[in-house]
Scaffold this active site. Structure first.
Site, short mmCIF file in Angstrom:
data_model
loop_
_atom_site.label_atom_id
_atom_site.label_comp_id
_atom_site.label_asym_id
_atom_site.label_seq_id
_atom_site.Cartn_x
_atom_site.Cartn_y
_atom_site.Cartn_z
N ARG A 128 0.83 -1.20 0.00
CA ARG A 128 0.00 0.00 0.00
C ARG A 128 0.87 1.26 0.00
O ARG A 128 1.89 1.32 0.68
CB ARG A 128 -0.93 0.02 1.21
CG ARG A 128 -2.00 -1.04 1.18
CD ARG A 128 -2.98 -0.86 2.33
NE ARG A 128 -3.74 0.38 2.18
CZ ARG A 128 -4.57 0.86 3.12
NH1 ARG A 128 -4.70 0.21 4.27
NH2 ARG A 128 -5.24 1.97 2.90
N TYR A 130 0.30 5.71 -0.01
CA TYR A 130 -0.60 6.85 -0.03
C TYR A 130 -0.66 7.41 -1.45
O TYR A 130 0.31 7.28 -2.21
CB TYR A 130 -0.12 7.94 0.93
CG TYR A 130 -0.23 7.58 2.39
CD1 TYR A 130 -1.44 7.22 2.96
CD2 TYR A 130 0.89 7.61 3.22
CE1 TYR A 130 -1.54 6.89 4.29
CE2 TYR A 130 0.80 7.30 4.56
CZ TYR A 130 -0.42 6.93 5.09
OH TYR A 130 -0.52 6.62 6.42
N ASP A 161 -9.57 2.13 17.32
CA ASP A 161 -9.23 1.43 16.08
C ASP A 161 -8.28 0.26 16.28
O ASP A 161 -7.75 -0.29 15.31
CB ASP A 161 -8.65 2.41 15.06
CG ASP A 161 -7.24 2.89 15.40
OD1 ASP A 161 -6.80 2.67 16.55
OD2 ASP A 161 -6.59 3.49 14.53
N ASP A 166 -1.47 7.42 16.99
CA ASP A 166 -0.65 8.00 15.93
C ASP A 166 -0.14 9.39 16.31
O ASP A 166 -0.82 10.14 17.01
CB ASP A 166 -1.45 8.12 14.64
CG ASP A 166 -1.88 6.78 14.08
OD1 ASP A 166 -1.11 5.80 14.24
OD2 ASP A 166 -2.97 6.69 13.50
N ASP A 198 -9.56 7.33 15.53
CA ASP A 198 -8.14 7.18 15.21
C ASP A 198 -7.45 8.50 15.54
O ASP A 198 -7.29 9.37 14.68
CB ASP A 198 -8.01 6.84 13.72
CG ASP A 198 -6.59 6.50 13.31
OD1 ASP A 198 -5.70 6.52 14.18
OD2 ASP A 198 -6.37 6.23 12.11
#
Length: 288
Positions: A128, A130, A161, A166, A198
């Protein structure tokens, strides 16, 4: 044969690596320089002072088998999520870089693998990325966890989550994958991603030249004008090119202040403590 590289990254953390037994609350002695690391009772510290973190890469970057492991001084694998301490002093925390600024590979701690190495995320067997570069250093606060069984009444009742918290680090220097930076939180954005809460803690490295001028969310706009809006818009929109809806934000669509960010860190650290003590089922999460 997969390539293996060992990289030594100098940490700016006061306490950066680990002893075997957890230390809860009180004062932990930093043995090498005979200084003390004070922690509040709501935090767990497993650390003795060590100025270097050894990061070991296995496999080739941008491949399915690529992993970034963390090693202690003796060469034993340790977890960047569970074993690096969270708190370093009053409102100062360790931050583990997963994604360096101005890069697009979606790197993350593998929470379901032993020693939780950093790897590139996958979807349907493909790596993956962005759709565009992220403009800040991005990673996690160790020893935090967003409990998926907890509904946050202040953020639309959204459930956690199931990941560490983060961090969006806004300093000027580009970090490295696996680097441990000493940061201070400045604010918090309550992102809601497909119904899950999140948190994004906005922080700055203490090594940044502007760090002494930036101490709360209002200072960010003064010294980094437009940054909070840019962070919110980036995380709101990054899934749209894949055909998904925009993410939403709670708390009035604005960044909460430093005190609120500290509250989030405290609560998610408490959730992590319950997880690591197995008071909450771990499911597929690795506690090693």
């Amino acid at each position: 044969m997969a390539a293996t590289r060992a990289i030594t990254i100098t940490s700016n953390s006061t306490c950066s690596l680990l002893a075997k037994k957890p230390f809860v609350g009180g004062t932990a002695l930093c043995l090498n320089n005979l200084k003390f690391c004070r922690t509040r009772r709501s935090y767990t510290c497993r650390a003795i002072y060590n100025p270097q973190v050894v990061v070991k890469e296995e496999g080739q970057p941008e491949s399915l088998d690529y992993r970034v492991f963390f090693l202690d001084k003796s060469g034993k694998k340790v977890s960047p999520w569970h074993d690096i301490p969270l708190r370093l002093g009053d409102d100062i925390f360790n931050f583990v870089v997963e994604i360096p600024k101005e890069s697009s590979a979606k790197m993350e701690v593998a929470t379901d693998e032993s020693f939780t190495p950093i790897k590139q995320d996958t979807k349907k067997g493909k790596l993956r990325y962005y759709p565009y570069n992220i403009h800040w250093n991005y990673g996690l606060l160790p020893q935090t966890w967003e409990d998926p069984s907890f509904a946050n009444s202040e953020v639309e009742g959204a459930f956690g989550d199931n990941d560490p918290v983060d961090v969006v680090e806004i300093g000027g220097r580009r970090g490295k994958i696996g680097e441990v930076l000493k940061v201070k939180p400045l604010g918090a954005l309550a992102m809601i991603d497909e119904g899950e809460l999140d948190w994004k803690i906005v922080a700055i490295s203490l090594d940044d030249p502007k760090a002494s001028f930036v101490n709360d969310v209002n200072d960010v706009e003064k010294h980094f004008p437009g940054t909070l809006t840019a962070i919110r818009d980036w995380f709101r929109d990054y899934k749209i090119p894949d055909g998904k809806p925009a993410n939403k934000f709670g708390l009035g669509n604005q960044a909460a202040n430093k005190d609120y960010a500290l509250k989030v860190i405290t609560e998610t650290n408490e959730s992590w403590n319950k997880l690591i003590k197995r008071s909450i089922p771990a499911g597929e999460l690795s506690l090693v």
